[in-house]
Design a protein around this motif. Structure first.
Motif, PDB file in Angstrom:
ATOM      1  N   PHE B 148       0.818  -1.390   0.055  1.00  0.00           N
ATOM      2  CA  PHE B 148      -0.063  -0.008  -0.071  1.00  0.00           C
ATOM      3  C   PHE B 148       0.782   1.108  -0.101  1.00  0.00           C
ATOM      4  N   MET B 149       2.172   1.071  -0.083  1.00  0.00           N
ATOM      5  CA  MET B 149       3.115   2.262  -0.121  1.00  0.00           C
ATOM      6  C   MET B 149       3.350   2.673  -1.442  1.00  0.00           C
ATOM      7  N   ASN B 150       3.383   4.141  -1.629  1.00  0.00           N
ATOM      8  CA  ASN B 150       3.592   4.772  -3.113  1.00  0.00           C
ATOM      9  C   ASN B 150       4.884   5.330  -3.075  1.00  0.00           C
ATOM     10  N   VAL B 151       5.962   5.150  -3.743  1.00  0.00           N
ATOM     11  CA  VAL B 151       7.263   5.306  -3.957  1.00  0.00           C
ATOM     12  C   VAL B 151       7.813   5.446  -5.207  1.00  0.00           C
ATOM     13  N   PRO B 152       7.281   6.575  -5.681  1.00  0.00           N
ATOM     14  CA  PRO B 152       7.528   6.818  -7.267  1.00  0.00           C
ATOM     15  C   PRO B 152       8.842   6.522  -7.530  1.00  0.00           C
ATOM     16  N   VAL B 153       9.402   5.972  -8.678  1.00  0.00           N
ATOM     17  CA  VAL B 153      10.686   5.963  -9.204  1.00  0.00           C
ATOM     18  C   VAL B 153      10.496   6.581 -10.511  1.00  0.00           C
ATOM     19  N   THR B 154      11.350   7.517 -10.957  1.00  0.00           N
ATOM     20  CA  THR B 154      11.486   7.958 -12.213  1.00  0.00           C
ATOM     21  C   THR B 154      12.270   7.681 -13.209  1.00  0.00           C
ATOM     22  N   SER B 155      12.222   8.044 -14.403  1.00  0.00           N
ATOM     23  CA  SER B 155      13.083   7.681 -15.703  1.00  0.00           C
ATOM     24  C   SER B 155      14.350   8.379 -15.428  1.00  0.00           C
ATOM     25  N   SER B 156      14.173   9.598 -14.507  1.00  0.00           N
ATOM     26  CA  SER B 156      15.475  10.473 -14.573  1.00  0.00           C
ATOM     27  C   SER B 156      16.219   9.926 -13.050  1.00  0.00           C
ATOM     28  N   GLY B 157      15.887   8.893 -12.846  1.00  0.00           N
ATOM     29  CA  GLY B 157      16.505   8.280 -11.472  1.00  0.00           C
ATOM     30  C   GLY B 157      16.229   8.684 -10.167  1.00  0.00           C
TER      31      GLY B 157
END
Lengths: 205, 208
Positions: B148-157
């Motif tokens: 249930f945890m939201n940790v966005p990882v992006t294409s820019s690292g």
């Protein structure tokens, strides 16, 4: 007097060494597509490199210069002081590696110590799609690329030069150089990293 | 896969884990464990161990690599450091879950938020307390799933902790591929949005 140490780790091999606080470790890719998988264990032989803590404290999903590599107990193990690359993979682990496990065993460690690793010189790109899909980047590291770490406490480092788990390419040699500079200044760091360094210097370094 | 009893509907476990508390649950091979986010936006830090060999334990980054994607959801195979399948996510009404962010500890709280958090309760305290009876100590702790945890990882690292995607009543179901210890910390963190700034109870429903 401490002498410098240089060593060429052939592709598909594993190696380990103690590194005293203050020394620097420079890895150099000796072929395109090199990979150097590293585990780090702290001076007390229990406190290990913690990749999730390292990433969330510094708001990064990759290892790059200007980051402190943090331990399970919130201490600084090493600082990435320089690199010709701004992306070293730490999200995709390593395949079971008998040679790396043997290096751990030589120092009295074993399977329970297979914490998350860094894959120096490798990049696995993240897509901006709903699952954050991953793709190994084939043209990332080149011959001569380097990364330098400064040990912030006494360490044991464990290194494997097996190909990255998502790479189809051959494994490549990596040169290791340990030096003992009088002083290695801190790179520009986030406040979280500065706190980790200060605590480490207060408590154990 | 060695799932043998997925048709069983016997409720073998039905318990509420209070905010900030934990649990050690033994789930037999084929057993289904539902974790219900009763009030929404509650991170549930979870570790998986082969109940007959705790060195064969969940590996977050091997799991990520094997599925070629960062987030976990229905169909995700949770694998061990030996690449054995420990469990599969077989249902998920939330949509995605984190396994990069790890668990909070008193020590990492100090680094992230400052010295005033030194003696706040933290997930790794809960893991050590509930893991002890299965022989799970500091060396055996590894990087967990944050349901249930939201940790966005992006294409820019980049990587951040964001408000959850979950809501009251959302649940995730894990089906055990072998006999498992499931070690849970119902996260007490109050210094970031992972629990909506307000830790709340969860429900565990086991069928086997």
């Amino acid at each position: 007097m401490t002498l410098d140490h240089t060593h060429e780790v052939p592709g598909g091999a594993a190696w380990s060494a103690p590194v005293r606080a203050g020394r620097t470790i420079t890895l150099t890719a000796l072929a395109d597509g090199a990979n150097a998988t590293m585990l780090i264990i702290g001076a007390d032989r229990l406190d290990r490199l913690n990749i999730p803590d390292t990433l969330k404290s510094q708001m990064s999903a990759r290892i790059k210069p200007g980051m402190v590599l943090m331990s399970d107990r919130g201490l600084a193990l090493a600082t990435v002081t320089a690199s010709t690359l701004d992306w070293h993979d730490c999200l995709t682990g390593a395949l079971p590696d008998q040679l790396l496990l043997l290096e751990l065993t030589k120092h009295g460690f074993g399977e329970p110590d297979l914490h998350a690793c860094i894959n120096f010189f490798s990049k696995v790109s993240v897509a901006d799609d709903p699952r954050a899909s991953l793709t190994y980047v084939t043209d990332h590291a080149h011959t001569g690329d380097t990364v330098t770490l400064r040990a912030d406490q006494d360490l044991l480092i464990f290194l494997s030069t097996a190909s990255h788990a998502l790479s189809d390419g051959p494994s490549a040699s990596v040169a290791v150089r340990l030096e003992t500079p009088d002083h290695t200044p801190d790179p520009e760091l986030r406040e979280e990293a500065i706190r980790a360094l200060r605590l480490t210097r207060e408590l154990i370094a | 896969m060695t799932i043998t009893s997925t048709t069983s509907t016997t409720v073998a476990l039905d318990t509420v884990v209070e905010a900030g508390d934990g649990a050690l649950v033994t789930v037999p091979s084929g057993g289904r464990l539902q974790i219900v986010d009763l009030h929404g936006n509650q991170a549930v830090d979870t570790l998986f161990y082969d109940a007959h060999d705790i060195d064969n334990r969940y590996s977050a980054f091997d799991t990520i690599r094997e599925q070629r994607a960062v987030f976990l959801t229905t169909g995700s195979r949770l694998v061990s450091t030996r690449l054995d399948e420990l469990a599969v996510i077989t249902d998920d009404t939330c949509g995605r879950h984190d396994t990069v962010g790890g668990a909070c500890s008193q020590e990492s709280n100090v680094i992230r938020y400052g010295e005033f958090t030194r003696h706040q309760h933290a997930c790794r305290q809960t893991f050590l307390r509930y893991g002890a009876k299965a022989g799970i100590g500091q060396r055996q702790l590894t990087h967990n799933v944050n349901f249930f945890m939201n940790v966005p990882v992006t294409s820019s690292g980049g990587l951040t902790f964001e408000d959850g995607l979950s809501a009251p009543g959302k649940y995730v179901e894990i089906t055990a591929s072998r006999d498992l210890f499931v070690l849970i910390s119902n996260c007490p963190q109050v210094n970031n949005p992972c629990n909506g700034w307000d830790p709340t109870p969860i429900q565990l429903l086991g069928r086997w």
